[in-house]
Design an enzyme around this catalytic site. Structure first.
Site, PDB file in Angstrom:
ATOM      1  CG  HIS A  51     -35.618  27.371 -12.387  1.00  0.00           C
ATOM      2  ND1 HIS A  51     -34.522  27.395 -11.401  1.00  0.00           N
ATOM      3  CD2 HIS A  51     -36.689  27.684 -11.490  1.00  0.00           C
ATOM      4  CE1 HIS A  51     -34.870  27.732 -10.411  1.00  0.00           C
ATOM      5  NE2 HIS A  51     -36.118  28.095 -10.191  1.00  0.00           N
ATOM      6  CG  HIS A  55     -39.046  24.489  -7.642  1.00  0.00           C
ATOM      7  ND1 HIS A  55     -37.544  24.672  -7.477  1.00  0.00           N
ATOM      8  CD2 HIS A  55     -39.304  25.851  -8.140  1.00  0.00           C
ATOM      9  CE1 HIS A  55     -37.110  25.764  -7.492  1.00  0.00           C
ATOM     10  NE2 HIS A  55     -38.318  26.632  -8.093  1.00  0.00           N
ATOM     11  NE  ARG A 107     -37.797  36.566  -1.399  1.00  0.00           N
ATOM     12  CZ  ARG A 107     -38.198  35.610  -2.004  1.00  0.00           C
ATOM     13  NH1 ARG A 107     -38.857  34.577  -1.660  1.00  0.00           N
ATOM     14  NH2 ARG A 107     -37.480  35.823  -3.342  1.00  0.00           N
ATOM     15  CG  ASP A 162     -39.748  29.817 -10.406  1.00  0.00           C
ATOM     16  OD1 ASP A 162     -38.948  28.718 -10.003  1.00  0.00           O
ATOM     17  OD2 ASP A 162     -40.316  30.702  -9.768  1.00  0.00           O
ATOM     18  CG  ASN A 215     -41.893  32.096  -1.304  1.00  0.00           C
ATOM     19  OD1 ASN A 215     -42.346  32.274  -0.201  1.00  0.00           O
ATOM     20  ND2 ASN A 215     -40.384  31.738  -1.512  1.00  0.00           N
TER      21      ASN A 215
HETATM   22  C1  0GY Z   1     -37.671  30.030  -7.371  1.00  0.00           C
HETATM   23  C2  0GY Z   1     -37.662  31.330  -6.437  1.00  0.00           C
HETATM   24  C3  0GY Z   1     -37.985  31.227  -5.207  1.00  0.00           C
HETATM   25  C4  0GY Z   1     -38.012  30.187  -4.442  1.00  0.00           C
HETATM   26  C5  0GY Z   1     -37.078  29.351  -4.434  1.00  0.00           C
HETATM   27  O1  0GY Z   1     -36.027  27.178  -3.337  1.00  0.00           O
HETATM   28  C6  0GY Z   1     -37.083  28.144  -3.203  1.00  0.00           C
HETATM   29  O2  0GY Z   1     -37.615  27.911  -2.411  1.00  0.00           O
HETATM   30  O3  0GY Z   1     -36.205  29.031  -5.477  1.00  0.00           O
HETATM   31  C7  0GY Z   1     -38.339  32.545  -4.731  1.00  0.00           C
HETATM   32  O4  0GY Z   1     -39.047  32.532  -3.527  1.00  0.00           O
HETATM   33  O5  0GY Z   1     -37.836  33.624  -5.222  1.00  0.00           O
HETATM   34  O6  0GY Z   1     -36.670  29.937  -8.196  1.00  0.00           O
HETATM   35  O7  0GY Z   1     -38.276  29.145  -7.236  1.00  0.00           O
END
Ligand code: 0GY
Length: 304
Positions: A31, A33, A130, A257, A262
């Site tokens: 997990h 990004h 959110r 992560d 955020n």
């Molecule tokens: C994560 C958690 C968050 C954000 C996202 O796609 C996203 O914007 O997943 C979060 O703000 O809790 O898994 O990265």
């Protein structure tokens, strides 16, 4: 295009420590990004936050620094359903990354085929208020029906308080379902309390539901980690993650992560996050399942 990151947002940790925990060979960060870079892959107009850029090259450098072999890159909401940054990262990973996309109803078969060829193996449905304006349920059902024949799965993100209302929808999905961040338990509530036990029951009754035992830094209420000699941070999250690892050892995944969207109060040292793993997966056998066998079965089944 120039983007100003959301005020108060912390940048990702610039020089993570080297973990003490030696990851097993072939470990997958399941997990993480990529964000932009915005100048090349603009953030979506409908986004709820603007991140700092976090490129594929920075992600791959972190992978190597921490000792992971592979990544599963999850489309973040700041890119909406524009998967170009994700696909670009997958295509430049030398087969060492697979992806989870976000798609809309209008996605064509050709789009899905292109995504599959690049390494996408699932779609993400987000129910965190959110972060997104919710897609209608009938659209999600339609998408799930479209991706199921490809052998893809659905990744779901929701908060624990919303599980009672969402449960029947999740269990009716026609694919394997992977839950982000343990369904975001409130770790101030007891492990054997009704809220977390509802999630445990969901997993027990539905063998097609998996969980990522991720994001201690997000779920912890203890604040920034008080380091001890064991580098054992985020202790209040350990019992929840450990319970899932020990109860559902064949259906758990772990990931950093990175780059931690955020977060406003505290940005984790990714090396320290890796040192969280032996506290939740306490034997070599559990560690291998969590970090190698399970993600390989789900994302690289052709190699098993
Ligand atoms: C994560 C958690 C968050 C954000 C996202 O796609 C996203 O914007 O997943 C979060 O703000 O809790 O898994 O990265």
């Amino acid at each position: 295009m120039e983007f100003q990151k959301t005020p108060g947002w912390l940048d990702w940790y610039p020089s993570p420590s080297r973990p003490r925990f030696r990851l097993p060979q072939g470990a997958v960060d399941a997990h993480c990004h990529v964000f932009g870079p915005g100048a090349q892959f603009p953030y979506a107009p409908e986004r709820k936050y603007t991140p700092c850029d976090a490129s594929k090259d920075q992600l791959f450098a972190l992978r190597d620094h921490l000792g992971f072999e592979r990544n599963v890159i999850v489309q973040a909401t700041c890119h909406g359903s524009d998967n170009r940054a994700l696909l670009d990262a997958l295509k430049h990973s030398n087969g060492r990354a697979r992806g989870i996309a976000t798609v809309k109803r209008g996605v064509t078969d050709a789009d899905l085929r292109e995504m599959h060829a690049a390494g996408v193996r699932g779609v993400r449905f987000n129910f965190v208020k959110r972060l997104v304006d919710f897609a209608p349920r009938d659209e999600l059902v339609e998408i799930a029906g479209r991706i199921a024949p490809l052998g893809w799965h659905v990744v779901i993100y929701f908060e624990a308080v919303d599980l009672p209302e969402l449960r029947d929808f999740f269990t009716a999905l026609p694919t394997t379902v992977v839950v982000d961040h343990m369904g975001r338990p409130d770790v101030t509530k007891p492990l054997d309390g009704s809220e977390f036990q509802l999630f445990v029951k969901l997993m027990r009754e539905h063998p097609g539901i998996w969980s990522k035992v991720t994001c201690p830094e997000r779920l912890s209420v203890a604040g920034p980690p008080a380091l001890d000699a064991e580098r054992n941070a985020y202790r209040d999250v350990v019992p929840f993650a450990r319970h899932l690892v020990e109860t559902f050892s064949d259906r758990v995944l772990w990931g950093t992560d990175w780059p931690h969207p955020n977060l406003k109060d505290h940005m984790p040292d990714d090396g320290l996050l890796v040192d969280f793993i032996p506290h939740i997966a306490t034997t070599a056998a559990l560690q291998k399942k969590l970090l190698v066998d399970n993600p390989m079965r789900l994302y690289w089944p052709e190699e098993k």
